[in-house]
Design a protein around this motif. Structure first.
Motif, mmCIF file in Angstrom:
data_model
loop_
_atom_site.group_PDB
_atom_site.id
_atom_site.type_symbol
_atom_site.label_atom_id
_atom_site.label_comp_id
_atom_site.label_asym_id
_atom_site.label_seq_id
_atom_site.Cartn_x
_atom_site.Cartn_y
_atom_site.Cartn_z
ATOM 1 N N TRP A 54 -6.120 -5.727 -7.044
ATOM 2 C CA TRP A 54 -6.834 -6.617 -6.130
ATOM 3 C C TRP A 54 -6.417 -8.058 -6.329
ATOM 4 C CZ3 TRP A 54 -9.453 -4.550 -2.325
ATOM 5 C CH2 TRP A 54 -10.016 -3.287 -2.461
ATOM 6 N N SER A 78 -5.538 -6.539 -1.353
ATOM 7 C CA SER A 78 -4.804 -5.770 -2.351
ATOM 8 C C SER A 78 -3.324 -6.140 -2.241
ATOM 9 C CB SER A 78 -5.002 -4.256 -2.123
ATOM 10 O OG SER A 78 -4.153 -3.528 -2.983
ATOM 11 N N TYR A 89 -10.268 -1.909 4.431
ATOM 12 C CA TYR A 89 -11.125 -2.530 3.425
ATOM 13 C C TYR A 89 -12.607 -2.274 3.788
ATOM 14 C CZ TYR A 89 -6.913 -5.033 2.028
ATOM 15 O OH TYR A 89 -5.668 -5.344 1.618
ATOM 16 N N GLN A 128 -13.747 -1.722 -1.742
ATOM 17 C CA GLN A 128 -12.882 -0.525 -1.745
ATOM 18 C C GLN A 128 -11.691 -0.762 -0.792
ATOM 19 O OE1 GLN A 128 -16.150 0.239 -0.353
ATOM 20 N NE2 GLN A 128 -17.123 0.238 -2.403
ATOM 21 N N ARG A 130 -8.905 1.724 1.031
ATOM 22 C CA ARG A 130 -8.645 3.125 1.316
ATOM 23 C C ARG A 130 -7.438 3.254 2.275
ATOM 24 N NH1 ARG A 130 -12.880 6.524 -0.055
ATOM 25 N NH2 ARG A 130 -14.769 5.431 -0.764
ATOM 26 N N ASP A 135 -8.022 8.336 4.047
ATOM 27 C CA ASP A 135 -9.317 7.833 3.513
ATOM 28 C C ASP A 135 -9.407 7.969 1.997
ATOM 29 O OD1 ASP A 135 -11.714 6.515 4.022
ATOM 30 O OD2 ASP A 135 -12.869 8.395 3.966
ATOM 31 N N GLN A 136 -8.293 7.916 1.338
ATOM 32 C CA GLN A 136 -8.290 7.977 -0.112
ATOM 33 C C GLN A 136 -8.240 6.558 -0.673
ATOM 34 O OE1 GLN A 136 -5.024 10.411 -1.376
ATOM 35 N NE2 GLN A 136 -5.971 12.332 -0.680
ATOM 36 N N LEU A 137 -8.883 6.391 -1.824
ATOM 37 C CA LEU A 137 -8.868 5.100 -2.477
ATOM 38 C C LEU A 137 -7.475 4.780 -2.940
ATOM 39 C CD1 LEU A 137 -12.126 5.202 -4.685
ATOM 40 C CD2 LEU A 137 -11.693 3.765 -2.698
ATOM 41 N N GLU A 139 -7.087 1.658 -4.372
ATOM 42 C CA GLU A 139 -7.372 0.797 -5.517
ATOM 43 C C GLU A 139 -8.708 1.257 -6.136
ATOM 44 O OE1 GLU A 139 -5.445 -1.422 -6.675
ATOM 45 O OE2 GLU A 139 -4.008 -1.765 -5.058
ATOM 46 N N GLU A 141 -12.412 0.984 -7.204
ATOM 47 C CA GLU A 141 -13.532 0.198 -6.654
ATOM 48 C C GLU A 141 -13.847 -0.944 -7.616
ATOM 49 O OE1 GLU A 141 -17.313 1.730 -4.434
ATOM 50 O OE2 GLU A 141 -17.781 1.623 -6.573
#
Length: 805
Positions: A54, A78, A89, A128, A130, A135-137, A139, A141
């Motif tokens: 981040w 990010s 985001y 978050q 994604r 829809d996967q992270l 970074e 959280e």
């Protein structure tokens, strides 16, 4: 254009705050830098190369934003974002989606609502990143904070009001009164928004306030409660340290000036006048005066006192604790004739004096009270008030005991008359002269009967008897030796038959009703008739007692069992009086130890050696004998009363007078003659037994005619009529002496005449017709009631003898 400029200004302000407060909070999480990812995070590569993370700045938002557009807060980003829109985001946490909104593509965060730091100072959120397609992270959280930046939007407030303080009057300058405190809701750690200073808006002439502490103090030294007892002071509190543009708030402080004893008491008048009647009793209130004091509370408590000597003697001043008034009362009886006006000086002074204010002057004041005495008609007064008199008991009737004197105290001086309250002298033992007051004896006095007399003498005005005074008088009767001494008791003594000479038999003491002032002195000797006594001797012990001793060896109670020893007792007078008493001495038999066994052959003294059981048995026997005797006496009395009642019923002295001859007992059936008839059997009387009469003793006569010719009561040597005579006389005496019954003033006799009588008739008609020579002289012996009848028959008899001759 205006909106852009406004946004630019807010951005610059935000940047300035960030630099001023935190320095450079901008954190760049490069590959080598401290990113949000933590060591050991799964996002780290196995080869140890740190993944990019981040990148954003610390976020601040200014409170109370008033713009129409959402307020830009900041951006999250990010370093993996290549700007192709593949990363989305999102934020979560406090205010996410409501207060704070984020642009999913750019990561810009805006505040959509007006924030208030006084309600919430910061918000905690999570960011978050994604993959937009999966829809996967991308970074881990990360948590971040949005801090609300303070502005000076809250004025100081006095939360503890209303304020009430107090300070004593005449307090020196700078005396602390109280402290006030204002509270500012702005951030005290940021700028001067919460820095408050104090000032006086109203009342600065008398009070000041410390600008930093808020302590209120006096500004002058002459605060006077009596002039003004409270002040309203307005205090202002301003933030921004009092600089221009700061906000302010105010409050009103009530300051009460408390009292100190700085004012002396003062009488409203310098003279008061009262009046009271001269007969007012001691303790009567004349009036009230009050000194005024400008102070309050206990500073007005005061005491009063009389300052002049005359007033102290005649009057008394007390303080009413409720009203603080001086109550003037009479302390000594007043007399109009002696003094008509009294002048009293009354002083008032404070009870509690403050030494700090002594230099202000004396804390007391005086006034004059004039009391006028009013004249009233008073009863006479006894002078002098002596209440004791003495008189000897042998004083003659009419002797003067003493004189009482009473005078009218009024100016008119009316004459006085005297009298004795007879309720105190009901027997009229004393009299008093109504004009002179001389008390004299009204009866013969006797100290032994009454040694003291308490009487009440009345003195009243001659023309107004309602004006009366009373005086108690005690009269003591002085003793005169008019009673001879007497033996204390009827002494009886006992002497043993084997008594020896000189043995003490009895100690004699005497009593004398007189009471000489020098005390009694008695002398004892044997009476002259006992001077030849050789059996006993009398010894005067010189202490008003005498001892009787034996003078011979042994006594014989068979020869003489009782001796009477006359003793002469003489007092010391004057004049000397004497009396003779007799000591009875009994000769008794005694045992070997000298204990008396018996006296006079009938008396028996129980030996002291008898057991309690024997004594109880003896007492029980005596009690039984007494009960038997009482029972016998009761039965005899009952039997006697029964016989008496029967005699009264059967032998009643009924008096019935007959003027004609009847049929004997048939005419008096109510009277039972059987009692008299049973005493003698008249059927045995023969014709030759009686005395004279015509034809008596003739052989040719039949018994019936002889029986009729024979008188009923004939003198016969065989008959004794004394029993009738005694009985009749006794009944007559009883009737005459008994005053509780009606008198029976006539008497009835029955001669058994008539056809049914068993004896001949005594009728005078029959006697005259038969020529009877009956001798009625015995009627003269029957008492006064029959003398006239005897004389009548005696006269008849004389006439018959004259005719026969």
């Amino acid at each position: 254009m205006a909106k852009g400029l406004q946004g630019f200004l807010w951005t610059m302000l935000l940047l300035f705050c960030a630099i001023h407060e935190l320095g450079s909070w901008a954190v760049h999480t490069a590959v080598e830098g401290p990113g949000l990812g933590q060591p050991g995070d799964p996002a780290l590569l196995a080869s140890g190369r740190v993944k990019r993370g981040w990148v954003w700045n610390q976020f601040f938002v200014v409170e109370e934003y008033t713009g129409t557009e959402p307020l830009y807060v900041g951006k999250i980003h990010s370093d993996s974002d290549e700007g192709d829109g593949s990363i989305k985001y999102t934020i979560s946490g406090e205010g996410a989606g409501t207060i704070f909104l984020i642009d999913e593509i750019t990561g810009d965060i805006h505040a959509t609502e007006r924030l208030d730091r006084e309600q919430k100072t910061f918000y905690t959120l999570r960011a978050q990143a994604r993959d937009r397609q999966t829809d996967q992270l991308l970074e881990p959280e990360s948590e971040f904070i949005i801090k609300v930046q303070d502005i000076n939007d809250s004025e100081p407030r006095f939360l503890e009001g209303p304020y009430i303080g107090s300070v004593a009057e005449l307090s020196p300058v700078g005396t602390s009164v109280m402290q006030v405190m204002a509270s500012d809701a702005d951030d005290p750690t940021y700028g001067s928004s919460a820095r408050v200073v104090y000032s006086v808006l109203e009342g600065e002439q008398h009070f000041t306030v410390d600008s930093k502490t808020g302590v209120i103090r006096t500004a002058v030294a002459d605060l006077d409660r009596e002039t003004q007892d409270r002040y309203e002071v307005v205090i202002r509190a301003t933030d921004m340290a009092g600089q221009l543009g700061g906000l302010s708030g105010s409050t009103t402080v009530t300051i009460v000036v408390t009292d100190v004893n700085d004012n002396p008491p003062r009488f409203p008048q310098k003279m008061y006048q009262f009046s009271i009647v001269e007969t007012a009793p001691v303790g009567t209130a004349i009036g009230r005066v009050k000194a005024e004091d400008s102070d309050v509370g206990e500073n007005t408590d005061m005491t009063y006192q009389v300052k002049d000597e005359e007033g102290v003697e005649m009057f008394k001043v007390t303080t009413d604790s409720n009203t603080q008034e001086a109550v003037i009362t009479v302390q000594k009886p007043l007399d109009y004739e002696s003094k008509k006006v009294h002048t009293v000086v009354v002083e008032a002074l404070n009870k509690f004096v403050d030494p700090r204010f002594v230099d202000l002057g004396t804390f007391r004041d005086q006034t004059i009270v004039r009391v006028s005495v009013l004249d009233v008609d008073e009863p006479p007064e006894f002078r002098p008030p002596s209440n004791l008199m003495e008189v000897q008991e042998d004083a003659h009737v009419g002797s003067v005991v003493g004189v009482v004197t009473a005078l009218d105290p009024d100016t008119a001086n009316h004459p006085v008359r005297y009298a004795i309250d007879r309720s105190t002298d009901a027997e009229r033992i004393f009299d008093i002269d109504a004009k002179t007051g001389a008390i004299v004896t009204g009866k013969v006095l006797d100290r032994e009967t009454a040694g003291w007399h308490n009487i009440t003498v009345l003195a009243m005005e001659a023309d107004n008897h309602s004006q009366v005074s009373r005086a108690s008088l005690r009269i003591r009767i002085l003793d005169v030796n008019d009673n001879p001494p007497e033996l204390a008791t009827p002494y009886e003594a006992a002497v043993c038959e084997d008594a020896k000479p000189g043995q003490l038999i009895q100690t004699i003491s005497v009593v004398d009703r007189d009471e000489p002032q020098s005390g009694h002195r008695f002398y004892f000797t044997l009476a002259p008739e006992a001077t030849n006594n050789h059996h006993f001797s009398l010894l005067d012990i010189q202490d008003n007692t005498a001892a009787v001793h034996t003078q011979r060896v042994g006594f014989n109670r068979q020869e003489q069992d009782v001796y009477l020893l006359p003793i002469l007792v003489v007092d010391s007078g004057p004049p000397a009086l004497s009396s003779t008493g007799t000591l009875t001495i009994r000769v008794c038999g005694c045992d070997s130890s000298g204990a008396i066994q018996s006296c006079n052959s009938t008396a028996y003294v129980v030996s002291a050696t008898l057991s309690p059981g024997a004594l109880i048995a003896l007492l029980v026997c005596v009690l039984i004998l007494v009960v038997l005797v009482l029972l016998i006496l009761t039965l005899k009395r009952h039997h006697k009363s029964h016989l008496t009642s029967e005699d009264d019923e059967d032998m009643r002295d009924n008096v019935i007078k007959y003027n004609d001859e009847g049929g004997g007992e048939q005419d008096t059936e109510a009277y039972d003659m059987s009692a008299l008839r049973s005493l003698y059997d008249f059927s045995e009387i023969k014709a030759g037994d009686g005395g004279g009469g015509p034809g008596e003793g003739g052989p040719g006569r039949n018994p019936a005619s002889e029986l009729h010719a024979l008188p009923q009561w004939v003198q016969s040597t065989d008959l004794d009529f004394s029993v009738f005579r005694d009985y009749i006389c006794r009944k007559v005496e009883q009737a005459d002496e008994d005053l509780s019954v009606p008198p029976y003033d006539s008497f009835q006799t029955y001669a058994f005449e008539g056809s049914d009588s068993p004896v001949p008739s005594l009728s005078s008609i029959n006697t005259w017709s038969s020529g009877s020579e009956q001798d009625f002289s015995y009627l003269g012996g029957w008492g006064p009631r029959f003398r006239q009848l005897a004389a009548l028959y005696a006269g008849r008899r004389g006439d018959e003898d004259g005719e026969d001759s």
